[in-house]
Motif scaffolding. Structure first.
Motif, PDB file in Angstrom:
ATOM      1  N   GLU A  52      29.331  15.603  10.308  1.00 16.86           N
ATOM      2  CA  GLU A  52      30.602  15.378   9.633  1.00 16.86           C
ATOM      3  C   GLU A  52      30.754  16.234   8.381  1.00 16.86           C
ATOM      4  O   GLU A  52      31.867  16.600   7.995  1.00 16.86           O
ATOM      5  N   ASP A  92      34.071  18.409   8.612  1.00 15.70           N
ATOM      6  CA  ASP A  92      35.095  17.803   7.762  1.00 15.70           C
ATOM      7  C   ASP A  92      35.060  18.328   6.325  1.00 15.70           C
ATOM      8  O   ASP A  92      35.944  17.991   5.535  1.00 15.70           O
ATOM      9  N   HIS A 101      39.381  17.326  14.787  1.00 14.50           N
ATOM     10  CA  HIS A 101      39.435  16.312  13.732  1.00 14.50           C
ATOM     11  C   HIS A 101      40.416  16.664  12.623  1.00 14.50           C
ATOM     12  O   HIS A 101      41.067  15.774  12.059  1.00 14.50           O
ATOM     13  N   ARG A 102      40.522  17.954  12.311  1.00 14.23           N
ATOM     14  CA  ARG A 102      41.381  18.380  11.205  1.00 14.23           C
ATOM     15  C   ARG A 102      42.551  19.201  11.750  1.00 14.23           C
ATOM     16  O   ARG A 102      42.621  20.413  11.570  1.00 14.23           O
ATOM     17  N   ASP A 129      30.961   7.686   9.757  1.00 18.61           N
ATOM     18  CA  ASP A 129      32.205   6.909   9.759  1.00 18.61           C
ATOM     19  C   ASP A 129      33.373   7.719  10.313  1.00 18.61           C
ATOM     20  O   ASP A 129      34.538   7.383  10.106  1.00 18.61           O
ATOM     21  N   HIS A 130      33.043   8.792  11.036  1.00 15.96           N
ATOM     22  CA  HIS A 130      34.066   9.630  11.662  1.00 15.96           C
ATOM     23  C   HIS A 130      34.065   9.407  13.181  1.00 15.96           C
ATOM     24  O   HIS A 130      33.006   9.400  13.810  1.00 15.96           O
ATOM     25  N   VAL A 187      35.729  11.282  16.393  1.00 15.79           N
ATOM     26  CA  VAL A 187      36.442  12.512  16.754  1.00 15.79           C
ATOM     27  C   VAL A 187      36.695  12.526  18.258  1.00 15.79           C
ATOM     28  O   VAL A 187      35.748  12.418  19.051  1.00 15.79           O
TER      29      VAL A 187
END
Length: 354
Positions: free
Chosen positions: A109, A113, A152-153, A277-278, A280
């Motif tokens: 992450e 991220d 994710h982004r 805590d991600h 995806v």
């Protein structure tokens, strides 16, 4: 005879291949995220004027960022950077740097991220031209990080994702499938604490990579003698050896995630990854995707790389190419120059025409 002996001596001293690198400047110097822009001022001006979309090269974990610029000019077809510059493209490379015990808490992450998103923003800001996005390109796990970042982004200005030899189904790789069968009943608990605490040291990474090409190592003396008059071949051999010797290690948390999420859980193949805590879902990726795999790759099977065609079905365009070469040969060397690089250029040209 004396000439041959001198060549052998230079090979043994590791000084046959010159220590060259493409001209570059550091755009941003961050911990685990040094961003380097390649190209001369003239090449940069030309690319800006043309509005050419730059490429952000994302290295695999436990691999030096130099994998994309192996001895440019020293021997044909070594440097991805050199190739991209020849097409009028400005390459940026994000360098994650070395990792040690102090970095043991770094997880995937942090890369998808934080480190890569910052590099994307910095590259777009630095380029300052008609192109307001980048193409992400990653070899091996660098491709995994690129896909995770783009999925994710989705707020990031990423035009496309290019992966080379990237594993997208660990059950399709015999080595990992066997490990999964042994470890799945316990969830890998006997190894998780060790992995989380120490990761994989650089020396073990280097040894493991060489082990995947043990035939090359055994045949090296004969290869040297057979190619004693082919300095380009010997230079390529020495460049690869230097690259292998420079491999850093894996952070502890990343090592645990690779074991639990990728090898045992094979979450990448299903499409949804739970990393810290991600959460995806790579199946939501809509950017165009280009992938490459090989039946001769001893690390990532052809089926594992080709799984992207099914996995990334939400993409506006998914393109898979088979290039028969080794894991590194998919990225750099004669096979890459003859097949991988032209296919990537054609894919990007297609994006430019839309």
């Amino acid at each position: 005879m004396f000439s041959d002996l001198r060549t052998i001596a230079r090979v043994l001293r590791n000084d046959l291949a010159p220590h060259t690198e493409s001209e570059s400047v550091v755009v941003a110097d961050r911990a685990h995220g040094r961003l380097r822009r390649y190209g001369t001022p003239r090449q940069l001006d030309a690319a800006r004027e043309a509005g050419a979309v730059p490429v952000l090269l994302v290295p695999p974990l436990a691999v030096p960022a130099s994998c994309y610029d192996l001895a440019p000019g020293a021997a044909p077809a070594n440097s991805v950077v050199e190739f991209l510059l020849s097409t009028g493209t400005i390459p940026y490379v994000v360098d994650f740097g070395d990792v040690g015990y102090a970095d043991r808490r770094l997880g995937f992450e942090d890369y998808f991220d934080t480190f890569v998103p910052r590099a994307v923003a910095d590259a777009v800001d630095d380029f300052r031209a008609g192109a307001d996005a980048v193409d992400l390109m990653g070899w091996s796990l660098g491709g995994t990080i690129s896909i995770l970042t783009a999925a994710h982004r989705r707020d990031l200005p990423i035009r496309s994702v290019i992966t080379v030899g990237t594993p997208l189904d660990y059950a399709a790789m015999p080595m990992y499938a066997a490990a999964r069968k042994v470890l799945k009943p316990t969830g890998g608990r006997p190894l998780r604490a060790i992995a989380r605490s120490v990761g994989v040291p650089a020396a073990l990474v280097q040894l493991s990579y060489r082990a995947t090409s043990w035939q090359r190592e055994l045949r090296k003396p004969k290869y040297i003698l057979d190619n004693i008059d082919d300095h380009d071949a010997l230079i390529r051999m020495q460049v690869i050896d230097r690259f292998q010797d420079a491999m850093p290690g894996y952070p502890g948390r990343v090592t645990e995630q690779m074991l639990v999420n990728l090898v045992i859980g094979n979450e990448i193949a299903e499409g949804v990854l739970h990393l810290g805590d991600h959460t995806v879902d790579v199946r939501t990726l809509t950017a165009p995707v280009f992938t490459v795999g090989s039946h001769r790759d001893a690390i990532v099977s052809h089926a594992a790389a080709a799984h992207g065609r099914e996995l990334l079905a939400s993409s506006t365009h998914v393109e898979f190419h088979t290039v028969e070469s080794s894991h590194l040969g998919l990225l750099t060397g004669p096979d890459a120059a003859a097949h991988t690089w032209p296919a990537i250029a054609a894919f990007r040209d297609g994006l430019n025409s839309h």
